[in-house]
Design an enzyme around this catalytic site. Structure first.
Site, PDB file in Angstrom:
ATOM      1  N   ASP A 184     -99.055  42.940 -12.473  1.00 52.42           N
ATOM      2  CA  ASP A 184     -97.696  42.631 -11.576  1.00 52.42           C
ATOM      3  C   ASP A 184     -97.085  43.935 -11.239  1.00 52.42           C
ATOM      4  OD1 ASP A 184     -96.407  43.249 -13.810  1.00 52.42           O
ATOM      5  OD2 ASP A 184     -95.972  40.925 -14.082  1.00 52.42           O
TER       6      ASP A 184
ATOM      7  N   LYS B 245     -97.879  39.094  -9.111  1.00 50.79           N
ATOM      8  CA  LYS B 245     -97.676  37.885  -9.986  1.00 50.79           C
ATOM      9  C   LYS B 245     -96.489  36.900  -9.739  1.00 50.79           C
ATOM     10  CE  LYS B 245     -95.639  38.036 -14.403  1.00 50.79           C
ATOM     11  NZ  LYS B 245     -95.565  38.338 -15.606  1.00 50.79           N
TER      12      LYS B 245
ATOM     13  N   ARG C 275     -94.381  33.657 -10.706  1.00 51.70           N
ATOM     14  CA  ARG C 275     -94.194  32.624 -12.192  1.00 51.70           C
ATOM     15  C   ARG C 275     -93.375  31.599 -11.498  1.00 51.70           C
ATOM     16  NH1 ARG C 275     -94.166  33.343 -17.611  1.00 51.70           N
ATOM     17  NH2 ARG C 275     -94.739  35.565 -17.634  1.00 51.70           N
TER      18      ARG C 275
ATOM     19  N   GLY D  79    -100.500  33.749 -20.476  1.00 51.08           N
ATOM     20  CA  GLY D  79    -100.667  32.927 -19.129  1.00 51.08           C
ATOM     21  C   GLY D  79    -100.818  34.300 -18.262  1.00 51.08           C
TER      22      GLY D  79
END
Ligand code: R5P
Length: 295
Positions: free
Chosen positions: A168, A191, A193, A225
């Protein structure tokens, strides 16, 4: 100055290495938990008129913070004239703002608390994202040591034709620094989330990198993750098994296993947090800063 180093539970190996490298003697602390979970600490070394270096890496910080505060207070009570902290991993840096109404900005409270009990701080690559420096929340003198050099050296020595992959935008700062030192190209992904804790990482255009070995690099691996979602498109693009590299190997339960199942190749990390993946000795980098503050 007459200096002494003490290790908090879980930081014995790191403190031993730092003691060896700095020549600062490592004292002894007896510690255990009472049956009700309260901490017991007893300093077995003489602290009077000495400059104290406490070594405590702060993964699983809720278990470690109170013993650290108890020890900092105890050594001062036992006559230490100066007390500093080497925290190879510095916790509570990610909650750097109120993301949702009502949230505690724990980074600030944690920093305020530590700043009251120790007089200086040395750490490795703290998660500085919305804060640009530790001085924004820590009121004590500090030195931040960067792992870019040893990470790049490790990549050069162990990875054939690397291409660095950052999960990211936040990772761009360390990806770019490591890539430059390793003379390797890099790609930074995007990224997202989600509120439920799941992480989504955009698929990069990897065509130009097919013949290279992907090295996914992040400052922290916790649930893994982020790394797992980064590894998936690399595996789907039939690249070589991605090498997964972290500065701070927090690895919550089963995270490593899940990362392997997702297709990770070698997993490696620095020694800031003790873990089976530790392959990069970071202690030598801390020596000048520790000497500057403690001696
Ligand atoms: C993000 O803010 C950090 O740089 C790491 O990407 C993150 O902390 C990794 O966490 P996890 O392994 O739980 O995805």
């Amino acid at each position: 100055m007459n200096t002494l180093m003490l290790a908090l539970p879980g930081s014995d190996a790191f403190a031993g290495r730092l003691s060896e490298l700095t020549g600062i003697p490592l004292g002894r602390v007896e510690s255990h938990r009472f049956p009700d979970g309260e901490a017991y600490l007893r300093v077995e070394s003489d602290c009077r008129d000495r400059s104290l270096v406490l070594v405590c890496t702060l993964d699983r910080p809720d278990d470690k913070l109170l013993p650290l505060i108890f020890l900092a207070d105890a050594v001062r009570d036992l006559g230490a004239v100066r007390v500093g902290l080497v925290a190879p991993y510095l916790a509570y840096m990610r909650q750097d703002r109120r993301f949702q109404q009502g949230e505690a900005v724990t980074s600030r409270t944690f920093a305020g608390l530590l700043s009251r009990y120790v007089e200086w701080l040395v750490t490795v690559d703290p998660h500085l994202h919305r804060y640009t420096s530790l001085a924004q929340i820590y009121s004590i003198p500090n030195r931040v040591v960067h792992a870019a050099e040893p990470l790049a050296a490790w990549i050069k020595a162990h990875v054939d034709r690397p291409v660095l992959i950052g999960p990211d935008e936040e990772s761009k700062q360390w990806i770019a620094a490591v890539a430059e030192r390793a003379a390797a190209p890099y790609v930074v992904l995007r990224k997202v989330r989600h509120a439920d804790g799941t992480v989504e990482v955009s698929s990069p255009d990897l065509a130009a990198q097919r013949k290279r070995t992907p090295v996914v690099l992040d400052d922290i691996v916790s649930s893994a993750g982020t790394m797992i979602e980064t590894v998936k498109p690399l595996v789907a693009a039939h690249m070589r098994p991605p090498v997964c590299l972290a500065v701070h190997a927090l690895f919550s339960k089963a995270a490593e296993e899940k990362l392997r199942r997702a297709g990770a190749g070698r997993i490696a990390s620095t020694t800031t947090v003790p873990h089976a993946s530790n392959a990069i000795d970071i202690a030598p980098l801390l020596v000048p800063a520790v000497k500057e503050f403690a001696l």
